[in-house]
Enzyme design. Structure first.
Site, PDB file in Angstrom:
ATOM      1  N   ASP A 117      -6.574  -2.484   6.349  1.00  0.00           N
ATOM      2  CA  ASP A 117      -5.417  -1.827   5.741  1.00  0.00           C
ATOM      3  C   ASP A 117      -4.968  -2.611   4.509  1.00  0.00           C
ATOM      4  O   ASP A 117      -5.244  -3.807   4.378  1.00  0.00           O
ATOM      5  CB  ASP A 117      -4.244  -1.767   6.722  1.00  0.00           C
ATOM      6  CG  ASP A 117      -4.563  -0.936   7.949  1.00  0.00           C
ATOM      7  OD1 ASP A 117      -5.430  -0.051   7.867  1.00  0.00           O
ATOM      8  OD2 ASP A 117      -3.927  -1.205   8.994  1.00  0.00           O
TER       9      ASP A 117
HETATM   10  N1  URA Z   1      -6.458  -2.779  12.858  1.00  0.00           N
HETATM   11  C1  URA Z   1      -5.396  -2.432  12.104  1.00  0.00           C
HETATM   12  O1  URA Z   1      -4.417  -1.929  12.620  1.00  0.00           O
HETATM   13  N2  URA Z   1      -5.450  -2.650  10.783  1.00  0.00           N
HETATM   14  C2  URA Z   1      -6.489  -3.231  10.173  1.00  0.00           C
HETATM   15  O2  URA Z   1      -6.473  -3.419   8.949  1.00  0.00           O
HETATM   16  C3  URA Z   1      -7.586  -3.598  10.955  1.00  0.00           C
HETATM   17  C4  URA Z   1      -7.550  -3.373  12.308  1.00  0.00           C
END
Ligand code: URA
Length: 253
Positions: A117
């Site tokens: 993310d």
């Molecule tokens: N899980 C998440 O919630 N976000 C990420 O970026 C990676 C794994």
């Protein structure tokens, strides 16, 4: 698979400054400076004109007398992704994206394996090997990823057990996760380590929200056999031969 998996054909012949950039000599701009300074030769003849083209299959290019080659074979590298960067190789709104942090001139066709993310930091693997990328993401290989999550509140062991058993999210049950409470902070927050073998969208954040301890910060340390170690935020490094062999091993079946 997304179209980022597509590896472009090497267009031959190509402009000399592009060739030099892809060979890792300098940026395209820096390569132009080398050319105009008379430091670049093609087949023994100094080439200063910026429009000149070369065919890497037949022409011998030298910089300061030293022969230069395009990188061949697949490339594998890891980035320590900083917060604030999108996991995409281009963004129509020109927001910061991971493509700005890895050497795409030198290694065309580089793409990220999976995604983090925008606000997540840590280990992001890149390769030009489309086949390997697909296999690493395929659920049957159960590639384990380890995250350090700073969460709101302090989860109880009973709540962590829900994650260990496999909590049910709105898109179905999760596989059991390995979870450890590392530290209770003074401000009524906590650090947990969480290892999952799936790669669903925002999975760790949704798992933590499901036990009522939303994630405040998320960082990935480990991806399969790869460890981030002390690579600084925003920096990348090529994988060692041993690391590439380990990736091949886990995706063999
Ligand atoms: N899980 C998440 O919630 N976000 C990420 O970026 C990676 C794994």
């Amino acid at each position: 698979m997304s179209d980022t998996m597509h590896i472009p054909e090497q267009p031959f012949p190509m402009r000399l400054q592009k060739f030099l950039a892809r060979a890792g000599v300098a940026s395209r701009r820096g390569s132009e400076d080398l050319m105009t300074a008379g430091r670049v030769s093609v087949n023994g003849v100094v080439v200063r004109e910026l429009g000149s083209k070369v065919d890497p299959k037949v022409d011998v290019v030298r910089v300061d007398g030293r022969e230069v080659h395009l990188a061949d074979g697949a490339v594998y590298l890891m980035l320590n992704k900083p917060a604030g960067y999108l996991t995409t190789m281009s963004d129509p709104y020109e927001r910061p994206c991971v493509a700005n942090l890895v050497p795409i001139e030198r290694y065309p066709g580089l793409f990220p394996v999976g995604r983090l993310d925008q606000d997540t930091t840590g280990l992001l693997l890149f390769t030009t090997d489309g086949d390997m990328g697909q296999r690493l993401l395929h659920p049957k290989h159960h590639v384990a990823k380890t995250y350090r999550a700073h969460v709101d509140g302090v989860p109880s062991e009973a709540q962590l057990d829900e994650l260990r058993r496999g909590i049910v999210l709105d898109d179905g049950p999760c596989q059991p996760a390995d979870v450890v409470l590392d530290r209770k902070r003074k401000d009524n927050t906590a650090d947990i380590t969480i290892r999952i073998r799936e790669g669903r969208k925002r999975q760790v954040k949704r798992m933590c929200s499901a036990i009522h301890h939303p994630v405040l910060e998320l960082h990935r340390d480990i991806f399969g056999p790869l460890e981030l170690g002390n690579l600084a935020a925003g920096k990348w490094r090529l994988l060692s031969q041993e690391e590439v062999a380990a990736l091949k091993l886990i995706t063999k079946r």
